[in-house]
Design a protein around this motif. Sequence first.
Motif: not given
Length: 169
Positions: A141-169
């Motif tokens: 649910s959270a990623v669906q809400y965030l995806q409407k606003y964020a430039k990019s979304i990663m999952y995990g911790e900053a030191c080892s985050a997995v890229p999930l989404y990048k805006s096409k803007k």
Amino acid sequence: MSDEIINRVANSALEVFDLEDYYTHGVRAQIDLSQWLWEGFVLKEKEFRAALNSYDWSGHQNQLVALYCSTDAIVPAWAYILVTTYLSPFASKIVQGTLEDLETALYQEVLPKIDYSTYQDKAVILKGCSKKPVPMSAYISAVQYLQKYAKSIMYGEACSAVPLYKSKK
């Protein structure tokens, strides 16, 4: 050369979205309806109602409660509803299902109320490791809400985050 340690993560433009920040506090409890079934499997209405009537419901004051049946009994819908009529004067939240179903319901209440516009055009990390029971459904649910606003979304911790989404803007 400087020996100063610089925390590049803290100085980055990354925004952390931590679902634990939205965790609903309160005592969680489960009530197993099989305790009131004959041999754990058969609902005898008269005995079931008598057992509910003699149960001390006040022990669930302000609790978040999941109603379930641990056996393979076929429990009619009205039985869960009847239990709820006894429990609702005491419990602050009641769901039918497991504790994970309870957590899902709690996050479904809180996540739509968040102002996600603060993440507009930002790189966001959906924080992974949590100390509290955060169900997968909350991350979905959270990623669906965030995806409407964020430039990019990663999952995990900053030191080892997995890229999930990048805006096409």
